[in-house]
Design a protein around this motif. Structure first.
Motif, short mmCIF file in Angstrom:
data_model
loop_
_atom_site.label_atom_id
_atom_site.label_comp_id
_atom_site.label_asym_id
_atom_site.label_seq_id
_atom_site.Cartn_x
_atom_site.Cartn_y
_atom_site.Cartn_z
N LEU A 22 0.65 -0.90 -0.07
CA LEU A 22 0.04 -0.05 -0.16
C LEU A 22 0.62 0.75 0.16
CD1 LEU A 22 -3.69 0.70 1.86
CD2 LEU A 22 -1.49 2.47 1.88
N SER A 23 1.97 1.17 0.53
CA SER A 23 2.62 2.46 1.03
C SER A 23 3.23 2.71 -1.06
CB SER A 23 4.35 2.22 1.74
OG SER A 23 4.90 3.23 1.72
N ARG A 24 3.47 1.44 -1.03
CA ARG A 24 4.35 1.65 -2.37
C ARG A 24 3.71 2.07 -3.54
NH1 ARG A 24 8.11 -3.88 -3.04
NH2 ARG A 24 9.63 -2.97 -0.42
N ALA A 25 1.98 1.70 -3.54
CA ALA A 25 1.11 2.67 -4.59
C ALA A 25 1.08 3.13 -4.41
CB ALA A 25 -0.32 0.87 -4.32
N LYS A 26 1.21 3.94 -3.37
CA LYS A 26 0.45 5.58 -2.96
C LYS A 26 1.36 6.13 -3.61
CE LYS A 26 -1.52 5.59 1.83
NZ LYS A 26 -1.01 6.42 3.16
N SER A 27 2.48 5.63 -3.80
CA SER A 27 3.88 6.39 -5.13
C SER A 27 3.36 6.37 -6.19
CB SER A 27 4.98 5.72 -4.77
OG SER A 27 5.20 4.50 -5.18
N LYS A 28 2.89 5.68 -6.54
CA LYS A 28 2.25 4.77 -8.05
C LYS A 28 0.84 5.90 -8.01
CE LYS A 28 1.31 1.16 -11.18
NZ LYS A 28 1.36 -0.13 -11.75
N HIS A 29 -0.39 5.50 -7.34
CA HIS A 29 -1.96 5.75 -7.86
C HIS A 29 -2.16 7.04 -6.50
CE1 HIS A 29 -2.28 1.73 -9.33
NE2 HIS A 29 -1.61 1.68 -8.28
N GLY A 30 -1.11 7.37 -5.92
CA GLY A 30 -1.57 8.90 -5.03
C GLY A 30 -2.61 7.85 -4.07
N ARG A 31 -2.91 9.43 -3.27
CA ARG A 31 -3.93 9.16 -2.35
C ARG A 31 -5.52 8.18 -2.66
NH1 ARG A 31 -6.41 7.05 1.03
NH2 ARG A 31 -7.58 8.22 2.32
N HIS A 32 -5.69 7.35 -1.80
CA HIS A 32 -6.63 6.79 -2.68
C HIS A 32 -7.46 5.76 -1.41
CE1 HIS A 32 -3.21 3.56 -2.21
NE2 HIS A 32 -3.87 2.77 -2.45
N TYR A 33 -7.98 4.89 -2.01
CA TYR A 33 -9.47 4.21 -1.62
C TYR A 33 -9.54 3.12 -1.13
CZ TYR A 33 -13.45 3.92 1.29
OH TYR A 33 -15.13 3.02 2.63
N SER A 34 -8.51 3.09 0.58
CA SER A 34 -8.08 0.95 0.76
C SER A 34 -9.36 0.41 1.29
CB SER A 34 -7.21 0.97 1.35
OG SER A 34 -7.37 1.05 2.33
N VAL A 35 -9.49 -0.59 0.42
CA VAL A 35 -10.06 -1.82 0.52
C VAL A 35 -9.97 -2.72 1.10
CG1 VAL A 35 -12.11 -3.53 0.05
CG2 VAL A 35 -12.13 -0.94 -0.63
N PHE A 36 -9.56 -3.61 2.12
CA PHE A 36 -9.06 -4.81 2.53
C PHE A 36 -9.98 -5.65 2.59
CE2 PHE A 36 -5.66 -1.96 3.06
CZ PHE A 36 -4.30 -2.22 3.71
N ILE A 37 -9.46 -6.98 1.65
CA ILE A 37 -10.27 -8.21 2.05
C ILE A 37 -9.85 -9.25 2.22
CG2 ILE A 37 -11.39 -9.56 0.35
CD1 ILE A 37 -12.09 -7.40 -1.48
N THR A 38 -9.55 -9.69 3.85
CA THR A 38 -9.11 -11.02 4.31
C THR A 38 -10.52 -12.06 4.31
OG1 THR A 38 -10.30 -9.96 6.86
CG2 THR A 38 -8.14 -9.28 5.48
N THR A 39 -10.10 -12.97 5.63
CA THR A 39 -10.77 -14.00 5.25
C THR A 39 -11.63 -13.36 7.22
OG1 THR A 39 -8.96 -15.54 7.15
CG2 THR A 39 -9.19 -15.42 4.74
N THR A 40 -12.19 -13.86 7.39
CA THR A 40 -13.02 -14.04 9.20
C THR A 40 -12.08 -14.68 10.49
OG1 THR A 40 -13.78 -16.51 8.93
CG2 THR A 40 -15.49 -14.77 8.41
#
Length: 334
Positions: A22-40
């Protein structure tokens, strides 16, 4: 604002790297809305809760393993429908995943919707989910040269290790001990069984530590990461043997924990191995064997080739591992 899906679950070893991604993605995409999909799984929720400032939305799905019984088939179908709704609601511009079973349906639906997928293969061998997603991913990132050679798809890149720490996270041993409340005169042994703990590594260290010389043990302090199910049992062992210790299942204070340790006894998950390299810790690695393409053994062998402070204990028998570890500890000059 762009919306990006981050998908992983079932262990800290899979979820924690997503925050570095995510930290690296910010430099590529800028500020964005992060949706984390995990198990229960409980550990998934705990990690996300402790990292909630980075997570705009958390979706937990009961996709832990391949469906077999009626209940798991129902959960699988329900989860697929939820994923479809998520895609319609958020219309993600990209999907990042570190693999695992939960990433398969999300990636397949993403591929159908023509959403770019980037997968990070964390280990020195490819899992089934990783192989499948690699075939449909826009980019595959690998952390080991061996994995790059194994992948035949195009768009395969050797990535920097997904280390969650920065240089200012490395404390002096004195400061780290003060932070954690550890006496300055103690030799500190850190035991890492992973966020879910490890029964075998617990058995090994219990057998080994019980045989240490009494005078030697008085100079030691143990930090032991274990699963929730074994906390009471391990606490009883340390109390019975009058060993000073700190026991935890998952901690957000891993920087001082690593910094305070003199040696580390650990499993061979890639995330932990790269952490040990970052902190340059003398380590005894006891990889989990015969699971998921033997990836922990292969991870350990690859890292051992590059770093002389990483020692591998590869015996098959638990008692043999304990004896070898005991011999190694007895050679330590306190």
């Amino acid at each position: 604002m762009k919306k990006i899906f981050y998908v992983a679950g079932k262990s800290g070893g899979h979820i924690e790297p997503l925050f570095t991604i995510l930290s690296r993605a910010k430099s590529k995409h800028g500020r964005h809305y992060s949706v984390f999909i995990t198990t229960t799984q409980k550990i998934d929720r705990k990690i996300i809760k402790q990292r909630k400032r980075y997570v705009d939305k958390h979706i937990a799905l009961p996709l832990v393993s391949i469906p077999s019984g009626i209940r798991s088939v129902f959960d699988f179908i329900t989860s697929i429908l939820k994923v479809l709704i998520l895609f319609r609601r958020y219309r993600p511009s990209c999907i990042y995943t570190t693999g695992g079973y939960i990433s398969v349906p999300v990636s397949i639906i993403g591929f159908i919707f023509r959403v770019p997928i980037e997968i990070y293969h964390l280990d020195a061998s490819l899992g089934k989910a990783g192989k499948l997603i690699g075939k449909i991913a826009s980019k595959s990132h690998v952390l080991f040269d061996k994995t790059k050679d194994e992948l035949k798809e195009k768009n395969v890149y050797l990535a920097k290790p997904l280390v969650r720490f920065r240089k200012n996270d490395i404390f002096s041993k004195e400061k780290a001990k003060d932070i954690l409340g550890i006496p300055q005169d103690k030799f500190v042994i850190l035991i890492l069984g992973g966020s879910q703990g490890s029964e075998e590594i617990n058995s090994v260290v219990i057998d080994c530590f019980a045989k240490l010389d009494k005078a030697f043990k008085e100079n030691l302090f143990f930090m032991h990461q274990i699963g929730n199910k074994k906390i009471c049992e391990i606490k009883k062992f340390y109390k019975k043997n009058k060993l000073k210790c700190m026991i935890f299942d998952y901690s957000s204070r891993m920087a001082p924990i690593y910094s305070a340790s003199d040696i580390v006894i650990s499993r061979g998950g890639s995330g932990t191995l790269f952490d040990l390299v970052f902190f340059k810790k003398n380590s005894f690695i006891i990889p989990l064997k015969n699971v998921a393409n033997n990836h922990q053994v292969l991870n350990t062998i690859e890292m051992k080739k590059k770093y002389d402070f990483i020692k591998a204990i590869l015996d098959e028998n638990t008692s043999d591992i304990s004896i070898q570890l005991l011999n190694e500890l007895n050679n330590i000059d306190l």
